[in-house]
Enzyme design. Structure first.
Site, short mmCIF file in Angstrom:
data_model
loop_
_atom_site.label_atom_id
_atom_site.label_comp_id
_atom_site.label_asym_id
_atom_site.label_seq_id
_atom_site.Cartn_x
_atom_site.Cartn_y
_atom_site.Cartn_z
CD GLU A 48 -2.40 -17.41 -3.19
OE1 GLU A 48 -2.47 -16.91 -2.04
OE2 GLU A 48 -2.01 -16.77 -4.19
CE LYS B 243 -0.16 -11.12 2.78
NZ LYS B 243 -0.01 -9.68 2.44
CB VAL C 146 2.94 -16.88 -3.69
CG1 VAL C 146 4.01 -17.53 -4.56
CG2 VAL C 146 1.72 -16.52 -4.55
CG ASP D 127 5.93 -3.62 0.81
OD1 ASP D 127 6.20 -4.83 0.81
OD2 ASP D 127 4.78 -3.17 0.97
CB SER E 48 6.24 -9.90 -2.16
OG SER E 48 5.68 -11.12 -1.76
CB ALA E 49 8.43 -13.17 1.75
CG ASP E 50 4.80 -14.05 -2.78
OD1 ASP E 50 4.76 -14.58 -1.65
OD2 ASP E 50 3.80 -13.58 -3.36
CE LYS F 264 -4.87 -8.14 -8.89
NZ LYS F 264 -5.05 -9.00 -7.72
N1 PSU Z 1 -1.58 -10.54 -5.55
C1 PSU Z 1 -2.80 -10.78 -6.09
N2 PSU Z 1 -3.68 -11.53 -5.39
C2 PSU Z 1 -3.36 -12.09 -4.17
C3 PSU Z 1 -2.06 -11.85 -3.64
C4 PSU Z 1 -1.21 -11.08 -4.36
O1 PSU Z 1 -3.09 -10.31 -7.17
O2 PSU Z 1 -4.20 -12.76 -3.56
C5 PSU Z 1 -1.67 -12.49 -2.34
C6 PSU Z 1 -0.85 -13.79 -2.60
O3 PSU Z 1 -1.13 -14.70 -1.56
C7 PSU Z 1 0.58 -13.31 -2.49
C8 PSU Z 1 0.45 -12.28 -1.38
O4 PSU Z 1 1.50 -14.31 -2.17
O5 PSU Z 1 -0.78 -11.63 -1.63
C9 PSU Z 1 1.60 -11.31 -1.39
O6 PSU Z 1 1.51 -10.50 -0.25
P1 PSU Z 1 2.71 -9.50 0.11
O7 PSU Z 1 2.70 -8.50 -1.01
O8 PSU Z 1 2.34 -8.94 1.43
O9 PSU Z 1 3.96 -10.34 0.11
MN MN Z 2 5.10 -6.46 1.69
#
Ligand code: PSU
Ligand code: MN
Length: 306
Positions: free
Chosen positions: A25, A87, A107, A139, A141-143, A160
């Protein structure tokens, strides 16, 4: 081939010949690490994948084109531009492409583009998940949704504890995403191998990982698979030190009213600042460790698909 997709010659050839390819990524480059360590790491992780017998495909959006396989110059551009590169998650794709912009893929979008290109294995550091306090902020994540939808195996070092790991596992269970521990029964927590939460299954070899993914594909079950690979012991951090930094980072984000897509990059940067860069070293090493496992798993999957 998708009309918005460009696959590099090297990656396209490897896919056509059923040779192992590993997706990487780009949000980790632009938003996950500072310059110049981000560019150094992105180039070295490609090297690690090559040394482990696979072809790396770093994924991003350049000038409104979905790219699978970047040039060194493109990686440097993303790393130097940092937070000024948007992003890009699933919801951002239409506007970013319509406007011909650059974008760093999370991701989520790396999985989408990998799947369009025919790449099945993806290595990264950590995934997004259910944030602490999500019961009020919503909140999430879309992941996690992407893992439920898109047929790509994501190999990471867990998540994390900026996240609520228990709720993240519950969400993945609801969505039917298998969470595999590589050589462990415990979900790794990125900087440390220990989270106190169990994984769904422990598998011990790249071949076993490939077999499980292959069955899922042959069954026609939609969605991916999450492989969590503990950080090597010699690079793991003292849980007390890292957890204190994470708690402080979260307090600070609440105080500053950080929300939405800024939350994760803010927390990552703050944790790095509070731990004086030790966390960055660990972060880099665990990415290499995941890349090696991904390359071997991709090779096993090619054998099964031959
Ligand atoms: N967690 C990490 N390192 C990262 C990310 C998440 O430890 O770099 C990045 C990844 O690209 C992940 C994104 O897909 O943040 C998730 O962001 P959000 O929580 O806004 O969905
Ligand atoms: Mn988010």
């Amino acid at each position: 081939m998708n009309k918005y997709l460009d696959v590099s010659k090297e990656v396209a050839e490897a896919i056509a010949l059923n040779r192992p390819v590993v997706a990487l990524e780009s949000t980790i480059i632009s938003h996950g690490m500072p310059y110049p360590q981000n560019v150094e790491t992105a180039l070295r992780v490609e090297q690690v994948i090559r040394e482990s017998g696979a072809v790396p495909a770093t994924i991003a959006i350049i000038g409104g084109r979905l790219k699978a396989g970047l040039t060194k110059e493109e990686i440097e551009h993303l790393g130097k531009t940092g937070y000024d590169v948007p992003k890009v998650s699933r919801r951002d794709l239409p506007v970013i492409l319509a406007k011909g912009m650059d974008g760093a893929t999370t991701v989520t979008t790396t999985m989408i583009i990998a799947a369009l290109a025919g790449i099945k294995i993806f290595a990264t550091g950590g995934i997004g998940g259910v944030h602490r306090g999500a019961e009020t902020t919503m909140d999430i994540s879309a992941d996690l949704e992407e893992l439920a939808e898109t047929p790509v195996m994501v190999i990471c070092a867990g998540a994390k504890s900026i996240l609520d790991l228990g709720l993240t596992l519950e969400y993945l269970e609801t969505k039917g995403v298998p969470v595999i521990g590589y050589g462990t029964e415990e979900l790794p927590a990125f900087y440390t191998g220990k989270s106190g939460f169990g994984v769904d299954y422990r598998l011990d070899t790249p071949k076993e990982l490939a077999q499980a993914f292959h069955v899922k594909q042959e069954m026609g079950l939609k969605g991916g698979m999450l492989v969590t690979n503990p950080i090597p012991e010699e690079f793991s951090m003292d849980p007390a030190v890292i957890n204190k930094a994470i708690d402080e980072a979260i307090d600070e984000s609440i105080k500053q009213g950080i929300h939405g897509k800024e939350t994760t990059p803010f927390l990552l940067a703050k944790v790095k600042e509070l731990t004086g860069g030790d966390s960055l070293d660990s972060n880099i090493q665990l990415v290499f460790n995941n890349a090696r496992l991904a390359a071997k798993t991709a090779a096993e999957l090619c054998n099964l698909e031959a």
